[in-house]
Design an enzyme around this catalytic site. Structure first.
Site, mmCIF file in Angstrom:
data_model
loop_
_atom_site.group_PDB
_atom_site.id
_atom_site.type_symbol
_atom_site.label_atom_id
_atom_site.label_comp_id
_atom_site.label_asym_id
_atom_site.label_seq_id
_atom_site.Cartn_x
_atom_site.Cartn_y
_atom_site.Cartn_z
ATOM 1 N N ASP A 78 62.639 76.164 38.475
ATOM 2 C CA ASP A 78 61.731 75.042 38.201
ATOM 3 C C ASP A 78 60.275 75.480 38.376
ATOM 4 O OD1 ASP A 78 61.283 72.450 37.387
ATOM 5 O OD2 ASP A 78 61.538 71.558 39.363
ATOM 6 N N GLY B 265 55.929 61.287 45.105
ATOM 7 C CA GLY B 265 56.624 61.360 43.824
ATOM 8 C C GLY B 265 58.081 60.973 43.946
ATOM 9 N N MET B 266 58.734 60.885 42.789
ATOM 10 C CA MET B 266 60.144 60.521 42.745
ATOM 11 C C MET B 266 60.837 61.377 41.694
ATOM 12 S SD MET B 266 61.935 56.788 42.020
ATOM 13 C CE MET B 266 61.054 56.011 43.360
#
Length: 277
Positions: free
Chosen positions: A153, A35-36
């Protein structure tokens, strides 16, 4: 306008993920890109000097090499992970600087995120199952809060299930109680109210995120009976006690001040269900 477009194109070209098979530091071979994010690119790698053991490797984005905010975020995440020691949290393995970029490797948690389970595998959860999952997750979050850390998060892509056991990943936004919400002095008031509630460095911001996590689980088993848009309180056929917990988590009512209060409420909710069975 032209300068902005040029910078965007340049960043896009710089931040293309490294190819599978690329070697980092002479031993980490990239298996795939995972992922990025805003500041980093995450890969699955194998350590060729350690019998091809798998790790997660995180690289700061090349376009942000000179960005002080990116460097501070990197050091924050590695420092926080280095202080934590819990079986449900990935252990940091190594952090290093290689060819102009900061990297670190950590334990690979091989399982399914709730994002995978709900949106890709069609998994659904009853009201009671959702609260049982929350109960297990709160044990992990309590450990973090006892270390004076706020995760900030707690979303479905960051909670992984491995053989019915939960694991918590991605501490890129985590902060210690007393820290500024951002690594620079931007004001949270510049953001929409929902993001403010998620990004405050308070335990209540984690409760707020967990409230949304719980709603995702509850909605997985929901079938709309009308095209009219309604609130979750009107749509979800859940008990009054469950709604009361959610209202406090989402700060619609006076929020929980400590995680033990939330744990007590969830345990009581599950006990009521068991007694009614």
């Amino acid at each position: 306008m032209v300068t902005s477009i040029y910078k965007s194109i340049k960043a896009f070209l710089q931040d293309r993920p490294l190819k599978n098979g690329t070697m980092i530091k002479g031993k980490y071979e990239i298996v795939e890109t995972l992922g990025m994010g805003s500041y980093g690119i995450t890969y699955l790698v194998r350590d060729t000097r350690q019998q091809n053991k798998l790790y997660v490797l995180k690289q700061t984005k090349p376009s942000r090499r000179k960005d002080e905010k990116s460097k501070l975020s990197y050091h924050y995440e590695t420092n926080i992970l280095g202080t934590l020691n819990h079986p449900a949290i990935p252990k940091i393995h190594e952090n290093f600087f290689f060819k102009d970029d900061f990297y670190f490797t950590m334990e690979f948690i091989n399982g399914n995120t709730f994002e995978d389970l709900i949106f890709h595998k069609g998994k659904t959860y009853t009201e009671n199952e959702a609260f049982q999952i929350l109960q297990q997750l709160l044990v992990i979050v309590k450990y973090i809060h006892n270390e004076n850390i706020v995760h900030r998060d707690l979303r479905i892509p960051n909670i992984i299930v491995v053989k019915n056991q939960l694991h918590l990943i991605d501490f890129g936004l985590a902060r210690y109680i007393g820290d500024k919400p951002t690594v620079h002095a931007e004001r949270l008031s510049d953001y929409m109210i929902e993001k403010q509630l998620k990004r405050e460095v308070t335990f209540q911001s984690d409760f707020y995120s967990l409230g949304h996590f719980l709603l995702f689980l509850l909605y997985s088993d929901y079938t709309p009976s009308s095209k009219v848009e309604r609130s979750w309180e009107e749509e979800l056929p859940i008990s009054k006690f469950s709604k009361e917990i959610l209202r406090k988590m989402l700060q619609i009512k006076e929020p929980y001040h400590h995680i033990d209060e939330l744990i007590h409420a969830v345990n009581h909710r599950l006990k009521i269900f068991d007694n009614n069975m």
